[in-house]
Design a protein around this motif. Structure first.
Motif, PDB file in Angstrom:
ATOM      1  N   TRP B  68       0.801  -1.235   0.000  1.00 33.43           N
ATOM      2  CA  TRP B  68       0.000   0.000   0.000  1.00 33.43           C
ATOM      3  C   TRP B  68       0.825   1.273   0.000  1.00 33.43           C
ATOM      4  O   TRP B  68       0.261   2.371   0.015  1.00 33.43           O
ATOM      5  CB  TRP B  68      -0.992  -0.016   1.180  1.00 33.43           C
ATOM      6  N   ILE B  69       2.145   1.150  -0.029  1.00 35.43           N
ATOM      7  CA  ILE B  69       2.979   2.372  -0.005  1.00 35.43           C
ATOM      8  C   ILE B  69       2.631   3.264  -1.180  1.00 35.43           C
ATOM      9  O   ILE B  69       2.474   4.480  -1.041  1.00 35.43           O
ATOM     10  CB  ILE B  69       4.482   2.018  -0.041  1.00 35.43           C
ATOM     11  N   THR B  70       2.483   2.669  -2.352  1.00 33.93           N
ATOM     12  CA  THR B  70       2.264   3.480  -3.556  1.00 33.93           C
ATOM     13  C   THR B  70       0.821   3.997  -3.654  1.00 33.93           C
ATOM     14  O   THR B  70       0.520   4.774  -4.546  1.00 33.93           O
ATOM     15  CB  THR B  70       2.572   2.661  -4.829  1.00 33.93           C
ATOM     16  N   ARG B  71      -0.048   3.529  -2.758  1.00 27.90           N
ATOM     17  CA  ARG B  71      -1.436   3.976  -2.834  1.00 27.90           C
ATOM     18  C   ARG B  71      -1.908   4.716  -1.579  1.00 27.90           C
ATOM     19  O   ARG B  71      -3.114   4.992  -1.446  1.00 27.90           O
ATOM     20  CB  ARG B  71      -2.356   2.774  -3.085  1.00 27.90           C
ATOM     21  N   ALA B  72      -1.009   4.991  -0.674  1.00 24.65           N
ATOM     22  CA  ALA B  72      -1.403   5.689   0.563  1.00 24.65           C
ATOM     23  C   ALA B  72      -2.185   6.950   0.193  1.00 24.65           C
ATOM     24  O   ALA B  72      -1.796   7.679  -0.716  1.00 24.65           O
ATOM     25  CB  ALA B  72      -0.164   6.043   1.368  1.00 24.65           C
ATOM     26  N   PRO B  73      -3.295   7.201   0.891  1.00 30.02           N
ATOM     27  CA  PRO B  73      -4.213   8.246   0.434  1.00 30.02           C
ATOM     28  C   PRO B  73      -3.835   9.674   0.813  1.00 30.02           C
ATOM     29  O   PRO B  73      -4.545  10.606   0.435  1.00 30.02           O
ATOM     30  CB  PRO B  73      -5.530   7.854   1.104  1.00 30.02           C
ATOM     31  N   SER B  74      -2.762   9.849   1.562  1.00 28.21           N
ATOM     32  CA  SER B  74      -2.284  11.218   1.799  1.00 28.21           C
ATOM     33  C   SER B  74      -0.761  11.147   1.895  1.00 28.21           C
ATOM     34  O   SER B  74      -0.191  10.075   2.148  1.00 28.21           O
ATOM     35  CB  SER B  74      -2.866  11.801   3.092  1.00 28.21           C
ATOM     36  N   LEU B  75      -0.115  12.283   1.692  1.00 29.54           N
ATOM     37  CA  LEU B  75       1.354  12.267   1.727  1.00 29.54           C
ATOM     38  C   LEU B  75       1.857  11.992   3.141  1.00 29.54           C
ATOM     39  O   LEU B  75       2.887  11.343   3.322  1.00 29.54           O
ATOM     40  CB  LEU B  75       1.908  13.592   1.192  1.00 29.54           C
ATOM     41  N   ARG B  76       1.115  12.456   4.131  1.00 32.02           N
ATOM     42  CA  ARG B  76       1.523  12.186   5.512  1.00 32.02           C
ATOM     43  C   ARG B  76       1.496  10.675   5.780  1.00 32.02           C
ATOM     44  O   ARG B  76       2.421  10.114   6.359  1.00 32.02           O
ATOM     45  CB  ARG B  76       0.563  12.911   6.466  1.00 32.02           C
ATOM     46  N   ARG B  77       0.427  10.016   5.341  1.00 37.40           N
ATOM     47  CA  ARG B  77       0.321   8.573   5.555  1.00 37.40           C
ATOM     48  C   ARG B  77       1.380   7.818   4.745  1.00 37.40           C
ATOM     49  O   ARG B  77       1.892   6.787   5.159  1.00 37.40           O
ATOM     50  CB  ARG B  77      -1.063   8.076   5.138  1.00 37.40           C
ATOM     51  N   LYS B  78       1.670   8.344   3.580  1.00 36.21           N
ATOM     52  CA  LYS B  78       2.659   7.694   2.712  1.00 36.21           C
ATOM     53  C   LYS B  78       4.023   7.687   3.413  1.00 36.21           C
ATOM     54  O   LYS B  78       4.710   6.667   3.475  1.00 36.21           O
ATOM     55  CB  LYS B  78       2.745   8.474   1.396  1.00 36.21           C
ATOM     56  N   ALA B  79       4.389   8.835   3.966  1.00 42.93           N
ATOM     57  CA  ALA B  79       5.689   8.923   4.649  1.00 42.93           C
ATOM     58  C   ALA B  79       5.708   8.004   5.867  1.00 42.93           C
ATOM     59  O   ALA B  79       6.681   7.276   6.102  1.00 42.93           O
ATOM     60  CB  ALA B  79       5.961  10.370   5.050  1.00 42.93           C
ATOM     61  N   LEU B  82       5.919   4.307   4.773  1.00 41.72           N
ATOM     62  CA  LEU B  82       7.241   3.991   4.229  1.00 41.72           C
ATOM     63  C   LEU B  82       8.254   3.849   5.369  1.00 41.72           C
ATOM     64  O   LEU B  82       9.062   2.907   5.399  1.00 41.72           O
ATOM     65  CB  LEU B  82       7.648   5.089   3.248  1.00 41.72           C
ATOM     66  N   ALA B  83       8.180   4.766   6.322  1.00 38.00           N
ATOM     67  CA  ALA B  83       9.113   4.695   7.463  1.00 38.00           C
ATOM     68  C   ALA B  83       8.868   3.436   8.273  1.00 38.00           C
ATOM     69  O   ALA B  83       9.804   2.819   8.799  1.00 38.00           O
ATOM     70  CB  ALA B  83       8.950   5.930   8.342  1.00 38.00           C
ATOM     71  N   TRP B 131      -6.987  -0.282   2.327  1.00 37.57           N
ATOM     72  CA  TRP B 131      -6.137   0.631   3.096  1.00 37.57           C
ATOM     73  C   TRP B 131      -6.329   0.407   4.589  1.00 37.57           C
ATOM     74  O   TRP B 131      -5.391   0.534   5.380  1.00 37.57           O
ATOM     75  CB  TRP B 131      -6.463   2.077   2.716  1.00 37.57           C
TER      76      TRP B 131
END
Lengths: 94, 327, 248
Positions: B68-79, B82-83, B131
């Protein structure tokens, strides 16, 4: 036969004034990659400001079978410790 | 995250009784055992197996969440995701290194994983379908893992205990981010709420299976407890987890998918319904819905990366030769 | 053209490349790189977020970072072509990172005196990050270029595939020119010497020949992308777009 990438021990100094402390290991083909890997793996949360890496194979360790002869003879040398000497209280802290 | 009750440890050992008694006395005195210390073969073998399974679980565990890294629905969630997935890789790395102090190489352990010989936590053989699964994994799966892992910080084997201290420190954000993510869904739109309830329904039973078989059915558990490789029984940890989780689910307004779940005043904890152990063993033995895909993905990464690892070694050799020639 | 549009171009570069690098997580050639690549991706995604926020503020229409990142299609994305190139293999990924960082490092250094406070803040942070990316990617390019026969071949293929996207880095769009005139961003064309120095040094050690580029591909700044970007954005935006107005 699988080629193995050498193992390195990683030491990090949390801040100036402190010694480098062993934090773990990483695998890397050479010292440059080892330092980068150590940085990427072990300093992600502000853990330090200096890194040492040492090839694990280059560490010479004392023999655990010699632990008794190495470390036990010091046990009875209590005169090396300050509490061995009695100083009267009125002299003050020494 | 993700240590699981050890599967199939073999603690049998052939040393003299006197040797074993001396070793046990050190353990009983809470002395840590270090890699070069004399230790029973069964102790060494159990540790290699347990730390290896634990490390493999972290590594395979990168895949379902990585989905789901490439589909995280906001940039905050994406970061944050990924971390988190990166942390799992780090935990696998620390653990492989801890196992390596016992004389087994990362390459050997990797081959065992890829050949299907080594086990890893059954939980990662389930797919992440929405998600909300990312939130539920953080909340339940990391939550279960923390229960399991905090006692391992006091494990008798020094390198394992030290690795676990680092893991637990880093892990403290994982469960919180998962629960916070679940909150955003549970208190969000009706679609979001349905999404998180669906995820909870799918992950609840696999999560409580993570603690491994009931104590009565758990072979080799006694020896691991005596050697302080393991410090609480599977059932004790599972109970602790359920008791902590029920009120958290209530806060979210979500229903745990177990009609038999109820408070037992007498024992001061929740009773739960029967666990489908046939599913558990099926998944552990490689028949989980995602088992083949997980190993295939790991094998692809390993095989595709071979030329990179070889190039690095070849270059290191050239550097060494050049340096020697210059001296 | 407005200054905020130039910030979006920059933010798009960082988000798209950060996204591409993040695709490696869990699939890297070795565990150490499974940690190194997310570090780089997180640096770039972080930079994009600050820049999107600032662009939204300057635009003044209430768009936040997610509205800008998730609700534009590929024709509206303004990233340069280099950053959207697919990962292919580790050689491509490391060279793409080296090219990007070798440009961005002097760019951010020059942006330390930007007339925009937020850009100055980003420059201070991102300049250091890009210095590390140059080192990390550069050391790998050297090892792959001067490693085995196979790695050298793959490295040459990567140079061949990616060099045609380098020139576009030095172009300034109309929006960028306005930002340059306002002292918000440095002039892109002025980064050439610093970029060339980094690349020449790394390529020399990597035993790679500097490529001759007969025709540099351009178009990203006007939304003329390759076919891959649409797929990337479709994947990235699918969940966000499926739930309009939801908060996450």
């Amino acid at each position: 036969m699988v080629q193995t990438t050498p193992l390195w021990e990683v030491f990090i100094r949390p801040r100036n004034g402190l010694s480098h402390k062993h934090v773990g290991s990483i695998h890397a083909a050479d010292e440059v990659l080892a330092l980068q890997a150590a940085r990427d793996v072990y300093t992600r949360r502000g853990e330090g400001n200096s890194i040492w890496v040492v090839r694990s194979a280059d560490i010479h360790a004392s023999d655990p079978d010699q632990a008794a002869e190495n470390f036990e003879p010091t046990a009875d040398k209590i005169y090396r410790h300050p509490t061995f000497y009695e100083i009267p209280e009125e002299v003050g802290h020494m | 995250m993700y240590s699981q009750g050890l599967i199939g440890a073999d603690g049998r050992t052939t040393e003299s009784e006197e040797f074993l008694a001396r070793f046990q006395a050190r353990i009983d005195a809470e002395e840590k055992i270090e890699p070069t210390d004399a230790m029973p073969e069964g102790y060494r073998r159990t540790l290699v197996r347990q730390i290896g399974q634990h490390a493999h679980s972290e590594i395979v565990g990168m895949l379902p969440e990585g989905n789901w890294i490439t589909r995280a629905p906001s940039l905050r969630r994406k970061a944050a995701l990924l971390a988190k997935v990166q942390d799992e890789g780090g935990h696998g790395l620390y653990l492989y290194c801890a196992a390596e102090t016992l004389g087994v190489s990362r390459e050997e352990m990797t081959e065992e994983l890829l050949s299907g010989k080594a086990k890893y936590s059954s939980i990662f053989n389930y797919p992440t379908l929405s998600w909300a699964d990312i939130g539920i994994i953080g909340w339940l799966v990391d939550g279960a893992a923390i229960m399991n892992q905090i006692p391992l910080c006091r494990c008798s084997f020094g390198p394992y205990a030290r690795a676990m201290i680092r893991v637990c420190k880093e892990e403290s954000f994982h469960q919180r981010q998962g629960y916070e993510l679940c909150m955003s869904l549970a208190f969000g739109t009706p679609e979001q709420k349905a999404m998180v309830q669906d995820a909870l329904n799918r992950w609840w039973w696999p999560s409580i299976m993570m603690f491994g078989p009931h104590d009565a059915d758990s072979q080799h558990s006694d020896q691991s407890m005596a050697w302080k490789i393991k410090r609480f029984s599977n059932d004790e940890l599972r109970q602790k987890f359920i008791d902590a989780t029920v009120p958290q689910a209530e806060y979210l307004g979500l229903t745990l998918p177990d009609p038999d779940l109820k408070w037992n005043e007498e024992k001061g904890g929740y009773d739960h319904g029967p666990i489908d152990w046939s599913e558990f063993w099926r998944v552990v033995k490689g028949q989980g819905p995602m088992a083949r895909d997980r190993i295939k993905a790991r094998k692809k990464a390993w095989d595709d990366g071979a030329w990179v690892r070889e190039a690095a070694l070849a270059h290191a050799e050239k550097r060494r030769a050049r340096k020697m020639a210059a001296e | 053209m407005a200054v905020w549009e130039a910030l979006i171009e920059l933010a798009d570069d960082h988000l798209v490349l950060g996204h591409r690098v993040s695709e490696w997580c869990g699939h890297a050639p070795m565990l150490e790189e499974d940690l190194a690549m997310p570090n780089m991706a997180l640096d770039m995604i972080g930079t994009s977020r600050t820049l999107y926020c600032r662009a939204g503020e300057l635009e003044g229409k209430g768009r936040d970072e997610d509205a800008i990142a998730y609700l534009r299609n590929e024709r509206e994305y303004r990233n340069c072509l280099l950053v959207e190139r697919p990962n292919e293999d580790f050689a491509h990924t490391m060279l793409r990172q080296l090219y990007f960082a070798a440009f961005m490092k002097p760019f951010w250094d020059a942006a330390l005196v930007s007339s925009d406070e937020v850009v100055r803040g980003v420059a201070g942070k991102a300049g250091k990050e890009m210095a590390y990316h140059i080192r990390h990617a550069g050391e790998w390019v050297i090892r792959l270029g001067d490693g085995t026969e196979e790695s050298a071949r793959r490295m040459r293929e990567a140079v061949d595939a990616l060099s045609i996207y380098v020139d576009e880095l030095f172009d300034s769009s109309d929006a960028a020119q306005d930002a340059e005139a306002a002292g918000v961003l440095p002039k892109r064309s002025e980064m050439r010497a610093a970029f060339d120095k980094v690349i020449e040094d790394v390529f020399a050690e990597a035993l790679l020949e500097l490529p001759e580029v007969p025709f540099g591909q351009r178009g990203g700044r006007s939304g003329q992308h390759g076919e891959g970007l649409g797929h990337m954005l479709a994947e990235m935006q699918s969940l966000h777009r499926a739930h309009p107005g939801a908060t996450w």
